[in-house]
Design an enzyme around this catalytic site. Structure first.
Site, PDB file in Angstrom:
ATOM      1  CB  SER A   1      -6.343  21.216 -42.928  1.00  9.02           C
ATOM      2  OG  SER A   1      -6.691  21.153 -44.143  1.00  9.02           O
TER       3      SER A   1
ATOM      4  CG  HIS B   1      -5.740  16.874 -46.197  1.00  4.42           C
ATOM      5  ND1 HIS B   1      -4.640  17.701 -45.731  1.00  4.42           N
ATOM      6  CD2 HIS B   1      -6.691  17.352 -45.836  1.00  4.42           C
ATOM      7  CE1 HIS B   1      -5.344  18.653 -45.139  1.00  4.42           C
ATOM      8  NE2 HIS B   1      -6.337  18.446 -45.207  1.00  4.42           N
TER       9      HIS B   1
END
Length: 782
Positions: A623, A738
């Site tokens: 990320s 995610h």
């Protein structure tokens, strides 16, 4: 960011309980139901910390230095081949030969993904270590003797559980007395595997929001494949059925709160023109039972130009569940927001700092932390402010509960029936304090817990002073204590069994000096003896969004890496929250290079100390950590020989164009502004790849269903590296989102690929490409 969408407030129903960034080190075991301190009495945020055996070694003599020479160009400054002069969005787009990979589900892009996956699998899954790593990781992730992650609800304890049988998981409930036993008597509330099968959907549980005080009716969030976007459905926990004609929200990134049994406050996609450019809502409506979203009455409107993660309705309740007020948080950018009270005559702007994190309501006061100096209070202070529904906003006094020193930070806050509890970092050591708030101040009580540990509030409730507290360290398995916020000695009720052999391991804390002189702490978990030639080492970092990364017990890392002679390093670089707001804010926007310099300084310090060598040093980040790792290997490739770059941001000149990138402008800056584009272009890894360099071969990986950090970043970086003739491994999971945790089988395979790659690069003693000819033509447009 990126790992953070939602700068979480204490109250809102977030898309997932996994908003917090994961690490190669991911600590989550299954999924804990999403809970807010107001609705469930807890904000689940990673606690603070140190670990057992913390020591600082003296720096080596200069004669011991084995550091590669610095590049001729200063780090962070443009090289002679400076980024193109025209950095306008139009010019950047026109110069991007791999723009087609941003089309997530286009046949051409998916064909490229399949080809990449096959090539990478041929390298990693055929390695003899892969099946062993996969089986070891799966055993850890599905072990039945894990500590069931708790949350208080309806007088008992809830848990969301996944294992080999319940791959998608079961939401279940028991009494506190039963939970304290070795074999709790669980009652299933909702079986997600059975639901997904019955409805023919790939449902992933993303948490629940229950109506206080009874907590019988709950809003359940279900994701299709692991995306942040969820479908919300009303569920009756007593009948164990979805409510016929109950509240339902279609798939989206919603913000919602219960107002009463027949009323929700909802911020969502109400149709064309009701979302910001980041794809988050800016309108709040009052939705009555039986109404459609179109029929709901508007109660607040922000602007389509707003930044951040969407307008958020926060219902303030006292310990008995009685509504004391409604606050609307309107984000202006990633970190700044306006706060408005809803009154019978409309909304009123409140006198609160722009950088405020709200935690709940206690004894007539709104409890919050301030991310900036405000009035006479320092940045990072924990405060309580009073207001009345019929009085002007912010009219009453503000009480200081806790003011951190420059080496402290308030990490986690929860409200109990009679107290306010806070986890505080003190020199990166966690401690738990509760406060009895009076009219002019607060009396603190230290809750005794093991020293030199990471402390996390796992579960609290406004219905009592009970707290379930997790304590852990890098080589110290998680232990769960039942504590009383009013004081007294906590009682240990559960302990995670040892998952890897740490008898020969030690943990030390060192300090590196960054380019500007800032002292950067980092932890080294290693075998007690390191060969004179150094040891294979993973350097982990995040460095953004005020997210702290304290020591946590990482079974997969311990079993698959430490037991095989590897070293794990956790760098607490600037951008995180280890030392409060200033630690984060010092590297925002134009100052971002400071975080990259910090990471490089830690790498240099590891090499100086003889812990590792450039040939044995790899980096991992996901990320926002993907920004860090991609920049690290393009700015300082001579320091590293491996990089796991997961779910990353990489093309920082186009990140705002890729959903939900524009929500992070407060962190990185706005590439549409020429001055911002200039400093972003100095580090953006996608634009700074250059021919004739010796980059370490990375393993780049992401997820097709990641609707937080667009998969185009990872795809394009791999494709451009390959097109320039550099080896790069690429793998894209097709589900999981995610958070990458839709099921333990997929997660075990993911970790096995990570550690197989790292073992090949760092333990096999070669700088040769592990991909061979697989990457020679993979980047070409077809």
């Amino acid at each position: 960011m990126t790992d953070q969408p939602p700068k979480p407030t204490a109250f809102s129903a977030r898309a997932t309980a996994g908003d917090r960034p994961a690490t190669l080190v991911e600590n989550g075991r299954g999924r804990r139901p999403a809970a807010s301190p107001l609705s469930r009495g807890a904000v689940v945020v990673l606690g603070a910390a140190l670990l057992s055996a913390c020591a600082t070694a003296a720096p080596p003599l200069e004669s011991d230095l084995r550091l590669p020479p610095r590049p001729s160009t200063a780090v962070g400054e443009p090289s002679p081949a400076a980024p193109r002069a025209d950095l306008s969005p139009e010019a950047v787009k026109a110069a991007d030969e791999f723009l087609w990979l941003e089309e997530v589900n286009s046949p051409r892009a998916l064909a490229w993904v399949r080809e990449q996956n096959a090539r990478t699998a041929a390298v990693l899954t055929t390695d003899p270590r892969y099946p062993r790593f996969r089986d070891q990781a799966l055993s850890i992730l599905t072990a039945t003797d894990r500590i069931p992650s708790p949350s208080f609800r309806a007088g008992g304890v809830d848990n969301f559980w996944q294992d080999k049988t319940n791959v998608k998981g079961v939401w279940r409930h028991t009494t506190l007395d039963s939970y304290r036993t070795a074999k709790p008597r669980w009652k299933t509330i909702l079986d997600i595997d059975a639901l997904a099968k019955a409805e023919g959907r790939n449902w992933i549980f993303k948490g629940d929001r229950c109506l206080e005080p009874a907590e019988r009716l709950c809003l359940v969030s279900l994701s299709d494949g692991g995306k942040d976007a969820v479908t919300v459905r009303e569920f009756d926990t007593r009948t164990q059925r979805f409510v016929a004609d109950g509240f339902t929200l279609p798939e989206g990134k919603h913000r919602f709160s219960w107002l009463d049994r027949d009323t929700l406050l909802v911020a969502t996609d109400f149709g064309p023109g009701t979302l910001t450019e980041s794809g988050y809502p800016y309108i709040v409506r009052e939705l009555k039972r039986g109404q459609s979203l179109a029929q709901a009455r508007e109660v607040f409107r922000g602007s389509a130009e707003d930044g951040g993660y969407g307008v958020d309705p926060l219902v303030l309740r006292d310990a008995k569940g009685v509504v004391q007020g409604v606050v609307i948080e309107r984000p202006i950018d990633t970190f700044n927001a306006e706060h408005h009270r809803l009154t019978p005559s409309g909304s009123q702007r409140m006198d609160l700092p722009a950088k405020a994190t709200l935690h709940g309501w206690h004894e007539g006061r709104l409890i919050f932390t301030s991310g900036e100096p405000w009035k006479s209070f320092p940045a990072g202070a924990l405060l309580g402010t009073a207001f009345a529904n019929d009085a002007p906003a912010g009219s009453a006094s503000t009480v200081l509960l806790f003011a951190p020193t420059p080496r402290q930070a308030v990490e986690q806050v929860a409200i109990t029936a009679e107290r306010i509890a806070a986890v505080v970092y003190d020199e990166v050591r966690g401690r738990l304090i509760s406060f009895d708030m009076g009219p002019t101040g607060a009396a603190p009580t230290n809750i005794p817990l093991p020293d030199n540990s990471t402390v996390t509030l796992s579960a609290t409730t406004t219905a009592s002073n009970r707290m379930l507290v997790n304590v852990q360290g890098f080589i110290t398995p998680s232990t769960l204590f039942l504590a009383d916020a009013a004081g007294g000695a906590p009682v240990q009720i559960k302990a995670l069994p040892v998952r890897f052999n740490a008898a020969d391991a030690t943990v030390e804390q060192f300090t590196a000096t960054s380019r500007d002189g800032t002292r950067i702490p980092y932890f080294v978990t290693r075998p007690k003896s390191i060969p004179a030639s150094g040891a294979p080492t993973i350097l982990f970092g995040y460095g953004g969004f005020a997210v702290a990364k304290p020591p946590v017990y990482i079974p997969e890392m311990g079993k698959l890496w430490l037991e095989n002679g590897g070293v794990f390093v956790n760098a607490n670089i600037r951008g995180g929250g280890e030392f409060g707001p200033a630690w984060h804010q010092s590297v925002l926007k134009a100052s971002r290079q400071g975080a990259f310099d910090d990471f490089a300084a830690v790498a240099e310090d590891l090499i100086r100390r003889g812990i590792t060598t450039p040939e044995q040093l790899g980096v991992y980040g996901r990320s926002n950590g993907g920004v860090l790792t991609s920049v690290s290997i393009t700015q300082r490739p001579e320091l590293f020989d491996a990089a796991v770059i997961e779910s990353p941001l990489v093309d920082m000149l186009r990140y705002h164009e890729l959903p939900a990138g524009a929500s992070w402008i407060g962190e990185y800056g706005d590439p549409r502004i020429p001055e911002d584009a200039a400093f972003i272009a100095r580090y953006s890894a996608y634009q700074n790849l250059k021919p004739g360099r010796r980059y370490p071969e990375p393993y780049i990986t992401t997820n097709t269903l990641d609707d937080r950090v667009h998969p185009g970043h990872a795809r394009k970086f791999a494709a451009r590296m390959q097109a320039m003739g550099y080896p790069a491994l690429y793998y894209e999971n097709t589900e999981g989102g995610h958070s990458n945790d839709s099921d333990p089988v997929m997660n075990a395979e993911r970790w096995a690929r990570h550690y197989t790659y790292l073992s090949r690069r760092l333990m096999d003693g070669t700088r040769a490409s592990t991909a061979g000819s697989a990457s020679a033509t993979a980047g070409g447009a077809r």
